[in-house]
Motif scaffolding. Structure first.
Motif, short mmCIF file in Angstrom:
data_model
loop_
_atom_site.label_atom_id
_atom_site.label_comp_id
_atom_site.label_asym_id
_atom_site.label_seq_id
_atom_site.Cartn_x
_atom_site.Cartn_y
_atom_site.Cartn_z
N GLN A 78 -6.14 -10.14 3.73
CA GLN A 78 -7.42 -9.51 4.05
C GLN A 78 -7.30 -8.00 3.87
O GLN A 78 -6.24 -7.40 3.99
CB GLN A 78 -7.82 -9.82 5.49
CG GLN A 78 -8.05 -11.33 5.74
CD GLN A 78 -8.43 -11.60 7.18
OE1 GLN A 78 -8.79 -10.67 7.91
NE2 GLN A 78 -8.39 -12.86 7.57
N THR A 79 -8.45 -7.37 3.57
CA THR A 79 -8.47 -5.94 3.23
C THR A 79 -7.90 -5.08 4.34
O THR A 79 -7.05 -4.21 4.10
CB THR A 79 -9.91 -5.50 2.92
OG1 THR A 79 -10.43 -6.32 1.88
CG2 THR A 79 -9.93 -4.03 2.51
N ASP A 80 -8.35 -5.32 5.60
CA ASP A 80 -7.89 -4.49 6.71
C ASP A 80 -6.40 -4.69 6.97
O ASP A 80 -5.67 -3.75 7.30
CB ASP A 80 -8.70 -4.80 7.96
CG ASP A 80 -10.14 -4.36 7.82
OD1 ASP A 80 -10.36 -3.28 7.24
OD2 ASP A 80 -11.03 -5.10 8.27
N GLN A 81 -5.94 -5.93 6.82
CA GLN A 81 -4.52 -6.19 7.02
C GLN A 81 -3.69 -5.53 5.93
O GLN A 81 -2.62 -4.98 6.18
CB GLN A 81 -4.28 -7.71 7.05
CG GLN A 81 -4.91 -8.38 8.27
CD GLN A 81 -4.82 -9.89 8.20
OE1 GLN A 81 -4.57 -10.45 7.14
NE2 GLN A 81 -5.04 -10.53 9.33
N SER A 82 -4.17 -5.58 4.71
CA SER A 82 -3.48 -4.92 3.60
C SER A 82 -3.41 -3.42 3.84
O SER A 82 -2.39 -2.77 3.54
CB SER A 82 -4.20 -5.20 2.29
OG SER A 82 -4.19 -6.59 2.00
N ALA A 83 -4.48 -2.85 4.39
CA ALA A 83 -4.48 -1.41 4.70
C ALA A 83 -3.41 -1.09 5.74
O ALA A 83 -2.71 -0.08 5.64
CB ALA A 83 -5.85 -0.99 5.20
#
Length: 754
Positions: free
Chosen positions: A671-676
């Motif tokens: 997920q985008t936030d986790q990748s961030a």
């Protein structure tokens, strides 16, 4: 605001996700395997023969050189044929029952995971009965091998229950274990002096006017040389010494055959125990007193058990039954054959040198001196083995230990112990200056140790082996009677020199007990100091997890105030290696004192395994610390030959953490936030790897706590705690073995009351 809150929730979910739980469970499982793994090594084929060869060079020098002085220490005048054969019968049956049957066939089976000695018996009992307070930092991952109640016979169950509930029984077992080790250690100081003096005194056969000072001087020089070669290690020393012992034993065997054939083969009647009983009955009190002189025939027997960790049971049995045992029996019989027909009535005063075949005197002199030097090796090696055991179980301060073999894991060398033994042995040699007076002190150590072993193995047989108690009692009475007869005889020699060994053993035993007592109180005090992240900081998990947060605050219990984040990598040495959210005291004190924390924090725990090396892919166990951003717990599993603090340690740790974060990110999802979050963690690691590296060591100063009790008890407690703390502050810390770069070292101190 809504977007930030959403990010916080997602990141908090990532930090407390199932992948964290899986890693913590894996780390705990590995810790249990490491701390409960077996140390015993099994050998066969050529390696077994090689170990049997080594054991001959280390173990049998002591018991093998006893023919130098047994008859001279037993008789003060020319013995009659009946007395000579009676004494020979006692020697034969002592070697048979005490060494061959009790030690080789019974005691060697009672090893504690490959380790031997009386303290190993105590440790083995502690595995199968709850009789020892345990280090709370390890008790959760170290398993007992305690038999289930319904698996035990009623008598074994009753006995185990009794010793677990009785404080007196627990104290008595501890005393037995400690006293046995102390006696062997004292023996390790007396044996070299006794054996070398016995060989050098043989020169008087050809030079009767040789002065005592010359004998003592030569003996001390030989002893110093012996201790100087110890750093080469048990394996090399044993392999090099083995030919000397083998030649010595075979020479004694051939001399015995020669004397039996040429003089009086009828002394072989001594193989009947009838003559032993007749000797004691006929001579009454004098016969009983003479047991103290016959005792040296099996001195060194405790080395068979104490050195089992270095060589193994099968190798020791092989070398004893195939070589040492038959050679010694024939050697004593041959000496008796010569003495019985000796017209000069002087052979008994120096039985070995008078009875060697004609033309072999100078060879016998050389080989006797060499064998006497080797004889000292048995108890020196035993001392190293026993010290290794008691340090492992927190009965002695940590001293430097060097593993001398990559193949045989329990062969160790201890520099400090070696030099102290050397000094003590030289002093003893100079003070006692002859084998007769020294033998008085020497015998007490041996026989008390064998009696303690008899008692402890009996307890092991009931609780661990589950042998019916009637059988155990019968066997105990047989061997206890043998030990008791010798003990009652040698105790008469206390005023004549035996007091020295008892005093030495009491001093050593007191140090062992004092250290363990102090460590138990230290553990209790440290257990009260355990902290979690939530107790140290005021911040919530989400506040500590956001990528924007660069500061937080301490809780009121720690003075409050803002904690800033400094660039760099901080390695905090964690001697406990606790899991979950427990943080090491050194980190707590660092944050409290400096109100700052490194950008990336590593709680670094070193776990030494009893193997030469650990493959690089299996060395690092990594978990995250909950509720604390960019904080990791790393356990470095290493063997005793692995280099721990290498020059590229920072790079290695950063690479390991990078791999860990990437792997965990993949497991957590894309997920985008986790990748961030993952990218931010990787950025922090890269930044920390390029910034300052600091090693943070804890320096815990301990002070006695004031307690409410009567004046006498309070004073005694203060004295004992003061002695323990003095020892603690003047002994080597475990981390002293590490070569830490002083330019990157920060030491944080604090006071803890016990």
């Amino acid at each position: 605001m809504g977007s930030t809150a959403k990010t916080d929730v997602q990141i908090m979910s990532l930090e407390t996700g199932s992948w964290d739980t899986e890693n913590e469970e894996k780390a705990r499982r590995i810790a249990e395997e490491d701390l409960n793994r077996g140390h015993k090594q099994h050998y066969k084929g050529f390696v077994l023969l090689w170990l049997a060869w080594q054991s001959t060079g280390v173990i049998y020098g002591d018991i093998g050189t006893s023919p130098l002085y047994v008859y001279s220490s037993t008789f003060t005048s020319q013995p009659s044929w009946d007395d000579l054969v009676g004494a020979l019968s006692i020697i034969i049956w002592s070697l048979t029952l005490i060494v061959s049957v009790k030690y080789c066939l019974i005691v060697l089976r009672a090893d504690d995971d490959g380790q031997g000695g009386t303290f190993a018996l105590y440790s083995l009992l502690a595995r199968y009965a709850n009789i020892v307070p345990r280090d709370p930092n390890k008790s959760s991952v170290i398993h007992l091998s305690r038999h289930k109640t319904n698996e035990l016979r009623s008598d074994s169950r009753t006995f185990r229950s009794f010793i677990e509930k009785s404080r007196f029984s627990k104290g008595l077992l501890k005393l037995f274990g400690v006293l046995g080790v102390s006696m062997v250690m004292a023996d390790g100081m007396l044996t070299p002096a006794q054996s070398v003096l016995g060989a050098i005194q043989g020169i008087k056969v050809i030079h009767p006017d040789l002065g005592t000072s010359t004998i003592v001087g030569v003996s001390c020089a030989i002893l110093v040389l012996l201790f100087l070669i110890q750093p080469f290690g048990t394996s090399k020393v044993g392999t090099a010494f083995a030919p000397i012992v083998i030649i010595w034993l075979l020479f004694n065997f051939c001399s015995g055959i020669y004397n039996l054939a040429l003089h009086d083969y009828t002394v072989l009647k001594a193989f009947s125990p009838y003559f032993a009983f007749q000797y004691l009955i006929r001579n009454g009190e004098d016969g009983w007193r003479s047991l103290g002189g016959l005792l040296p025939a099996f001195t060194g027997v405790e080395a068979l058990f104490a050195d089992i960790g270095a060589f193994g049971k099968r190798a020791i049995n092989l070398s004893w039954f195939c070589l040492a045992y038959p050679c010694l029996l024939i050697a004593y019989a041959g000496q008796a054959a010569y003495i019985s027909t000796d017209a000069t009535e002087t052979a008994y005063t120096n039985p070995f040198f008078y009875t060697v075949p004609p033309g072999s005197f100078y060879f016998s002199m050389v080989i006797a001196i060499l064998a006497a030097i080797v004889a000292s090796q048995a108890m020196i090696t035993s001392s190293f083995q026993l010290l290794s055991q008691i340090m492992r179980l927190s009965y002695f301060p940590h001293i430097k230990t060097v593993h001398t073999s990559q193949r045989f894991h329990e062969q160790v060398y201890m520099p400090l112990a070696n030099w102290l033994l050397m000094i003590g042995t030289v002093i003893v040699t100079a003070v006692y200056n002859n084998t007769t007076s020294l033998g008085n002190a020497y015998g007490v150590c041996v026989i008390i140790t064998t009696f303690i072993t008899t008692c402890m193995v009996s307890f092991v047989a009931i609780i661990v082996w589950k042998v019916p108690s009637p059988i155990v009692i019968f066997v105990f009475l047989v061997f206890g009677a043998l030990d008791g007869a010798y003990i009652s005889s040698v105790l008469l020699k206390i005023p004549d020199g035996a007091w020295f060994s008892l005093v030495l053993a009491v001093i050593l035993g007191s140090v062992f007990v004092l250290w363990r007592w102090g460590k138990e109180r230290q553990w209790a005090a440290e257990g009260k100091e355990s902290l979690t992240v939530s107790r140290l900081f005021n911040s919530s998990a989400s506040q500590l997890s956001t990528s924007e947060a660069h500061a937080t605050s301490l809780s009121a219990d720690f003075g409050g105030g803002v904690v800033t984040t400094a660039p760099g990598l901080g390695i905090f040495f964690d001697k406990v290696g606790a899991g979950d959210d427990i943080i090491p005291k050194v980190f707590t004190q660092f944050v409290r004192k400096f109100h700052s924390r490194p950008e990336v924090v590593v709680f670094f725990h070193l776990r030494t395994l009893t193997v030469p090396t650990v493959p690089m892919g299996e060395r690092f166990i990594i978990t995250r610390v909950h509720q604390l951003r960019s904080c990791y717990r790393i356990t470095l599993r290493h063997g005793y030959t692995d280099e721990v603090l290498t020059t590229d340690l920072r790079q290695v740790i950063v690479e390991q953490l990078n791999d860990f974060v990437v792997r965990m990110g993949k497991q957590a999802g894309s997920q985008t936030d986790q990748s961030a979050f993952i990218q931010d963690e990787l950025r922090r690691l890269t930044s920390a790897g390029q910034s300052e590296l600091i090693y943070v060591l804890g320096k815990q100063m301990m002070r006695p706590r004031q307690v409410q009790s009567n004046l006498v008890r309070r004073s005694i407690r203060q004295v004992f705690l003061g002695m323990f703390l003095w020892l603690r502050e003047n002994t080597r810390a475990k981390l002293a073995d590490l070569d830490i770069d002083a330019d990157n070292l920060v030491e944080v101190g604090w006071v803890n009351h016990i």
